[in-house]
Write an enzyme that holds these catalytic residues in place. Structure first.
Site, PDB file in Angstrom:
ATOM      1  N   HIS A 178       6.767  10.716  10.000  1.00 19.58           N
ATOM      2  CA  HIS A 178       6.067   9.757   9.247  1.00 19.58           C
ATOM      3  C   HIS A 178       4.651  10.456   9.255  1.00 19.58           C
ATOM      4  O   HIS A 178       4.058  10.777  10.299  1.00 19.58           O
ATOM      5  CB  HIS A 178       6.148   8.576   9.772  1.00 19.58           C
ATOM      6  CG  HIS A 178       7.401   7.520   9.257  1.00 19.58           C
ATOM      7  ND1 HIS A 178       7.940   6.657  10.164  1.00 19.58           N
ATOM      8  CD2 HIS A 178       8.023   7.368   8.186  1.00 19.58           C
ATOM      9  CE1 HIS A 178       9.355   6.117   9.632  1.00 19.58           C
ATOM     10  NE2 HIS A 178       9.169   6.766   8.302  1.00 19.58           N
ATOM     11  N   CYS A 271       2.608   1.892  13.940  1.00 18.59           N
ATOM     12  CA  CYS A 271       3.871   1.716  13.054  1.00 18.59           C
ATOM     13  C   CYS A 271       4.221   0.294  13.423  1.00 18.59           C
ATOM     14  O   CYS A 271       5.122  -0.357  12.636  1.00 18.59           O
ATOM     15  CB  CYS A 271       4.959   2.409  14.119  1.00 18.59           C
ATOM     16  SG  CYS A 271       4.967   4.390  13.909  1.00 18.59           S
TER      17      CYS A 271
END
Ligand code: ARG
Length: 281
Positions: A178, A271
Protein backbone atom coordinates in the site's frame (compact mmCIF):
# COMPACT_ATOMS: atom_id res chain seq x y z
CA UNK A 1 -30.87 5.07 4.61
CA UNK A 2 -29.33 8.50 5.04
CA UNK A 3 -29.43 10.17 8.45
CA UNK A 4 -28.62 13.78 9.25
CA UNK A 5 -25.23 14.85 10.59
CA UNK A 6 -25.32 15.00 14.36
CA UNK A 7 -25.49 18.71 15.25
CA UNK A 8 -22.88 18.35 18.02
CA UNK A 9 -20.37 16.77 15.64
CA UNK A 10 -17.37 19.03 15.50
CA UNK A 11 -15.55 19.45 12.23
CA UNK A 12 -12.06 20.66 13.04
CA UNK A 13 -10.09 20.51 9.83
CA UNK A 14 -7.80 17.46 9.54
CA UNK A 15 -8.36 16.44 13.13
CA UNK A 16 -11.31 14.11 12.71
CA UNK A 17 -10.24 10.53 12.40
CA UNK A 18 -11.98 7.16 12.15
CA UNK A 19 -10.69 4.13 14.05
CA UNK A 20 -12.07 0.70 14.92
CA UNK A 21 -11.39 -1.05 18.23
CA UNK A 22 -9.64 -4.42 17.72
CA UNK A 23 -12.59 -6.44 19.07
CA UNK A 24 -12.13 -9.20 16.51
CA UNK A 25 -8.68 -8.37 15.17
CA UNK A 26 -6.86 -11.57 14.23
CA UNK A 27 -4.76 -13.21 11.56
CA UNK A 28 -6.66 -16.08 9.95
CA UNK A 29 -5.74 -15.63 6.26
CA UNK A 30 -2.66 -14.46 4.38
CA UNK A 31 -3.13 -11.70 1.81
CA UNK A 32 0.17 -9.86 2.03
CA UNK A 33 3.85 -10.70 2.48
CA UNK A 34 3.76 -9.89 6.21
CA UNK A 35 0.91 -12.16 7.20
CA UNK A 36 1.66 -15.68 8.41
CA UNK A 37 -1.01 -17.74 10.11
CA UNK A 38 1.81 -19.26 12.18
CA UNK A 39 2.53 -15.79 13.61
CA UNK A 40 -0.79 -14.56 14.98
CA UNK A 41 -1.06 -11.38 17.04
CA UNK A 42 -1.14 -11.43 20.82
CA UNK A 43 -4.64 -10.01 21.32
CA UNK A 44 -4.04 -8.45 24.72
CA UNK A 45 -0.92 -6.71 23.45
CA UNK A 46 -2.75 -5.59 20.29
CA UNK A 47 -5.43 -3.94 22.46
CA UNK A 48 -2.75 -2.25 24.50
CA UNK A 49 -0.98 -0.92 21.40
CA UNK A 50 -4.25 0.22 19.82
CA UNK A 51 -5.14 2.07 23.05
CA UNK A 52 -1.73 3.72 23.12
CA UNK A 53 -2.23 4.95 19.56
CA UNK A 54 -5.75 6.16 20.33
CA UNK A 55 -4.57 8.02 23.44
CA UNK A 56 -1.59 9.55 21.65
CA UNK A 57 -3.86 10.87 18.90
CA UNK A 58 -6.57 12.20 21.19
CA UNK A 59 -4.65 13.33 24.26
CA UNK A 60 -1.28 14.39 22.88
CA UNK A 61 -2.10 15.35 19.30
CA UNK A 62 -5.54 16.90 19.76
CA UNK A 63 -7.45 14.66 17.35
CA UNK A 64 -11.12 13.79 17.56
CA UNK A 65 -11.54 10.05 17.00
CA UNK A 66 -14.81 8.54 15.80
CA UNK A 67 -15.28 4.79 16.08
CA UNK A 68 -16.77 2.18 13.76
CA UNK A 69 -17.70 -1.18 15.28
CA UNK A 70 -15.49 -3.98 13.98
CA UNK A 71 -17.55 -6.76 12.36
CA UNK A 72 -16.87 -10.21 13.73
CA UNK A 73 -16.15 -11.75 10.34
CA UNK A 74 -13.74 -8.98 9.35
CA UNK A 75 -10.46 -9.38 11.28
CA UNK A 76 -8.71 -6.63 9.27
CA UNK A 77 -11.45 -4.02 9.69
CA UNK A 78 -9.26 -2.30 12.32
CA UNK A 79 -7.29 -0.94 9.37
CA UNK A 80 -9.77 1.86 8.73
CA UNK A 81 -7.40 3.69 6.37
CA UNK A 82 -8.66 1.21 3.81
CA UNK A 83 -12.33 2.15 4.23
CA UNK A 84 -12.34 4.77 1.50
CA UNK A 85 -11.05 8.17 0.43
CA UNK A 86 -12.62 11.41 1.62
CA UNK A 87 -13.55 13.88 -1.08
CA UNK A 88 -14.66 17.50 -0.81
CA UNK A 89 -18.32 18.26 0.00
CA UNK A 90 -18.74 15.39 2.45
CA UNK A 91 -18.44 12.70 -0.16
CA UNK A 92 -16.44 9.50 0.19
CA UNK A 93 -15.20 7.12 -2.47
CA UNK A 94 -15.84 3.73 -0.88
CA UNK A 95 -13.07 1.15 -1.22
CA UNK A 96 -13.48 -1.91 -3.35
CA UNK A 97 -10.94 -4.36 -1.97
CA UNK A 98 -8.69 -6.56 -4.07
CA UNK A 99 -9.26 -9.64 -1.87
CA UNK A 100 -12.63 -11.23 -1.01
CA UNK A 101 -11.36 -11.60 2.58
CA UNK A 102 -11.58 -7.83 2.92
CA UNK A 103 -14.52 -7.17 0.59
CA UNK A 104 -16.78 -8.23 3.50
CA UNK A 105 -15.86 -4.91 5.16
CA UNK A 106 -17.35 -2.76 2.40
CA UNK A 107 -21.03 -2.78 3.55
CA UNK A 108 -20.06 -2.02 7.16
CA UNK A 109 -17.97 0.98 6.21
CA UNK A 110 -20.65 2.11 3.77
CA UNK A 111 -23.27 2.00 6.50
CA UNK A 112 -21.08 3.98 8.88
CA UNK A 113 -20.48 6.69 6.25
CA UNK A 114 -24.18 6.94 5.42
CA UNK A 115 -25.14 7.09 9.09
CA UNK A 116 -22.75 10.01 9.50
CA UNK A 117 -24.10 12.04 6.62
CA UNK A 118 -21.58 11.21 3.89
CA UNK A 119 -22.56 10.74 0.28
CA UNK A 120 -21.05 7.38 -0.73
CA UNK A 121 -19.58 6.91 -4.21
CA UNK A 122 -18.63 3.48 -5.57
CA UNK A 123 -15.87 2.14 -7.76
CA UNK A 124 -16.64 0.11 -10.86
CA UNK A 125 -16.94 -3.61 -10.01
CA UNK A 126 -13.74 -4.50 -11.88
CA UNK A 127 -11.58 -1.71 -10.41
CA UNK A 128 -9.85 -2.32 -7.06
CA UNK A 129 -9.25 0.63 -4.77
CA UNK A 130 -8.13 0.47 -1.13
CA UNK A 131 -8.87 3.98 0.05
CA UNK A 132 -6.46 6.09 2.02
CA UNK A 133 -4.06 3.15 2.16
CA UNK A 134 -3.27 4.00 -1.45
CA UNK A 135 -4.26 7.63 -1.99
CA UNK A 136 -3.90 10.86 -0.09
CA UNK A 137 -3.67 14.57 -0.50
CA UNK A 138 -0.42 16.43 -0.13
CA UNK A 139 -0.72 20.13 -0.80
CA UNK A 140 -2.83 20.45 -3.94
CA UNK A 141 -1.70 17.09 -5.33
CA UNK A 142 -3.21 13.72 -4.78
CA UNK A 143 -0.62 10.96 -4.64
CA UNK A 144 -1.84 7.46 -5.35
CA UNK A 145 -0.24 4.02 -5.46
CA UNK A 146 -1.21 1.16 -7.75
CA UNK A 147 -0.49 -2.38 -8.86
CA UNK A 148 -0.50 -4.34 -5.60
CA UNK A 149 -3.89 -3.45 -4.10
CA UNK A 150 -5.41 -0.60 -6.07
CA UNK A 151 -5.77 -0.56 -9.85
CA UNK A 152 -4.74 2.47 -11.86
CA UNK A 153 -8.32 2.89 -13.11
CA UNK A 154 -9.11 4.18 -9.60
CA UNK A 155 -6.72 7.09 -10.18
CA UNK A 156 -8.57 8.13 -13.31
CA UNK A 157 -11.79 8.15 -11.33
CA UNK A 158 -10.26 10.13 -8.45
CA UNK A 159 -9.00 12.75 -10.88
CA UNK A 160 -12.39 12.95 -12.57
CA UNK A 161 -14.19 13.32 -9.24
CA UNK A 162 -11.92 15.94 -7.72
CA UNK A 163 -10.19 17.69 -10.60
CA UNK A 164 -6.97 17.03 -8.67
CA UNK A 165 -3.58 16.41 -10.20
CA UNK A 166 -3.12 12.74 -9.35
CA UNK A 167 0.46 11.53 -9.22
CA UNK A 168 0.25 7.79 -9.93
CA UNK A 169 3.07 5.84 -8.31
CA UNK A 170 3.81 2.22 -9.13
CA UNK A 171 4.62 -0.08 -6.22
CA UNK A 172 7.01 -2.90 -7.06
CA UNK A 173 7.77 -4.78 -3.83
CA UNK A 174 5.23 -7.04 -2.11
CA UNK A 175 6.28 -5.86 1.34
CA UNK A 176 5.25 -2.28 0.54
CA UNK A 177 1.93 -3.12 -1.00
CA UNK A 178 0.00 0.00 0.00
CA UNK A 179 1.27 3.52 -0.64
CA UNK A 180 0.99 4.37 3.06
CA UNK A 181 3.59 1.70 3.87
CA UNK A 182 6.31 3.51 1.90
CA UNK A 183 5.30 7.18 1.47
CA UNK A 184 4.58 9.64 4.25
CA UNK A 185 3.05 12.99 3.25
CA UNK A 186 4.18 15.72 5.64
CA UNK A 187 3.13 19.09 4.25
CA UNK A 188 2.93 20.93 0.93
CA UNK A 189 6.02 19.70 -0.87
CA UNK A 190 7.56 17.73 2.01
CA UNK A 191 7.40 13.94 2.33
CA UNK A 192 9.38 10.94 3.58
CA UNK A 193 9.55 7.73 1.53
CA UNK A 194 11.29 4.44 0.98
CA UNK A 195 12.73 4.71 -2.56
CA UNK A 196 13.13 0.96 -3.27
CA UNK A 197 9.40 0.37 -2.95
CA UNK A 198 8.81 2.33 -6.17
CA UNK A 199 9.70 1.80 -9.78
CA UNK A 200 12.26 4.09 -11.36
CA UNK A 201 9.68 6.39 -12.90
CA UNK A 202 7.72 6.81 -9.65
CA UNK A 203 10.94 7.66 -7.79
CA UNK A 204 11.61 10.41 -10.30
CA UNK A 205 8.07 11.74 -9.98
CA UNK A 206 8.48 11.87 -6.19
CA UNK A 207 11.87 13.54 -6.36
CA UNK A 208 10.68 16.12 -8.87
CA UNK A 209 7.56 17.09 -6.96
CA UNK A 210 8.70 16.86 -3.36
CA UNK A 211 11.48 17.53 -0.95
CA UNK A 212 11.46 13.79 -0.20
CA UNK A 213 13.40 12.41 2.77
CA UNK A 214 14.61 8.88 1.95
CA UNK A 215 14.28 6.34 4.77
CA UNK A 216 16.47 3.27 5.31
CA UNK A 217 15.31 -0.29 4.52
CA UNK A 218 15.66 -1.23 8.21
CA UNK A 219 13.24 1.49 9.31
CA UNK A 220 10.97 1.12 6.30
CA UNK A 221 10.59 -2.51 7.45
CA UNK A 222 9.54 -1.17 10.84
CA UNK A 223 6.83 0.86 9.10
CA UNK A 224 8.44 4.29 9.68
CA UNK A 225 6.43 5.69 6.75
CA UNK A 226 3.20 4.42 8.27
CA UNK A 227 2.84 7.36 10.62
CA UNK A 228 -0.01 9.75 11.39
CA UNK A 229 0.71 13.44 10.86
CA UNK A 230 -1.40 16.15 12.48
CA UNK A 231 0.06 19.61 12.07
CA UNK A 232 3.58 19.43 13.47
CA UNK A 233 3.01 16.26 15.48
CA UNK A 234 3.54 12.69 14.34
CA UNK A 235 2.56 9.29 15.76
CA UNK A 236 5.23 6.88 14.50
CA UNK A 237 5.78 3.16 15.03
CA UNK A 238 8.44 2.65 17.73
CA UNK A 239 11.95 1.59 16.76
CA UNK A 240 12.77 4.05 13.97
CA UNK A 241 15.32 6.40 15.57
CA UNK A 242 16.78 7.76 12.32
CA UNK A 243 13.41 8.63 10.81
CA UNK A 244 12.40 10.17 14.12
CA UNK A 245 15.54 12.28 14.18
CA UNK A 246 15.15 13.38 10.54
CA UNK A 247 11.60 14.56 11.24
CA UNK A 248 12.56 16.26 14.51
CA UNK A 249 15.19 18.17 12.57
CA UNK A 250 12.37 19.43 10.33
CA UNK A 251 10.53 20.72 13.39
CA UNK A 252 8.16 17.82 14.12
CA UNK A 253 7.32 16.45 17.53
CA UNK A 254 7.39 12.65 17.18
CA UNK A 255 5.45 10.32 19.50
CA UNK A 256 6.54 6.68 19.30
CA UNK A 257 3.89 3.98 19.57
CA UNK A 258 4.68 0.22 19.71
CA UNK A 259 2.95 -1.53 16.79
CA UNK A 260 4.43 -5.05 16.70
CA UNK A 261 1.07 -6.86 16.79
CA UNK A 262 -0.33 -4.91 13.83
CA UNK A 263 2.88 -5.16 11.81
CA UNK A 264 2.30 -8.95 11.86
CA UNK A 265 -0.71 -8.20 9.67
CA UNK A 266 1.15 -5.67 7.51
CA UNK A 267 -0.09 -2.47 9.13
CA UNK A 268 0.86 0.14 11.74
CA UNK A 269 -0.21 3.61 12.98
CA UNK A 270 -1.45 5.10 9.71
CA UNK A 271 -3.28 1.97 8.60
CA UNK A 272 -5.35 2.09 11.80
CA UNK A 273 -6.62 5.60 11.05
CA UNK A 274 -8.78 7.21 8.36
CA UNK A 275 -8.79 10.99 7.94
CA UNK A 276 -12.39 12.18 7.92
CA UNK A 277 -11.48 15.56 6.44
CA UNK A 278 -10.55 15.67 2.78
CA UNK A 279 -7.41 17.80 2.91
CA UNK A 280 -4.29 16.84 4.80
CA UNK A 281 -3.18 20.40 5.50
N1 ARG B 1 -3.84 -7.16 6.76
C1 ARG B 1 -4.28 -5.98 6.10
C2 ARG B 1 -4.34 -6.21 4.60
O1 ARG B 1 -3.51 -6.91 4.08
C3 ARG B 1 -3.39 -4.82 6.44
C4 ARG B 1 -3.86 -3.51 5.89
C5 ARG B 1 -2.93 -2.39 6.15
N2 ARG B 1 -3.48 -1.14 5.76
C6 ARG B 1 -2.84 -0.13 5.17
N3 ARG B 1 -3.46 0.99 4.98
N4 ARG B 1 -1.60 -0.26 4.73
O2 ARG B 1 -5.17 -5.72 3.90
Amino acid sequence: MQTAIKPEQKRVKSHNLLMSRPDSYDLIYEINAWMHKSNRPDKRLAWDQWNQLHDTLTQKMGANVELVQQAQEAPDMVFTANAGMMLPNKRVLLSHFRHPERQVEEPYFEQWFRDHGFEVLHMAEDCAFEGEGDAFWIGDYMVAGYRKRSDICSHHYLSELTGANVLSLELIDDRWYHLDTCFLPLKDRLAAYYPEAFDHYARRVIQEHFDAIPLSPEEALKFACNSVVIGDQIAMPAGCPNAKFALEERGYKVHEVPMTEFIKSGGACKCLVLQLDPLNS
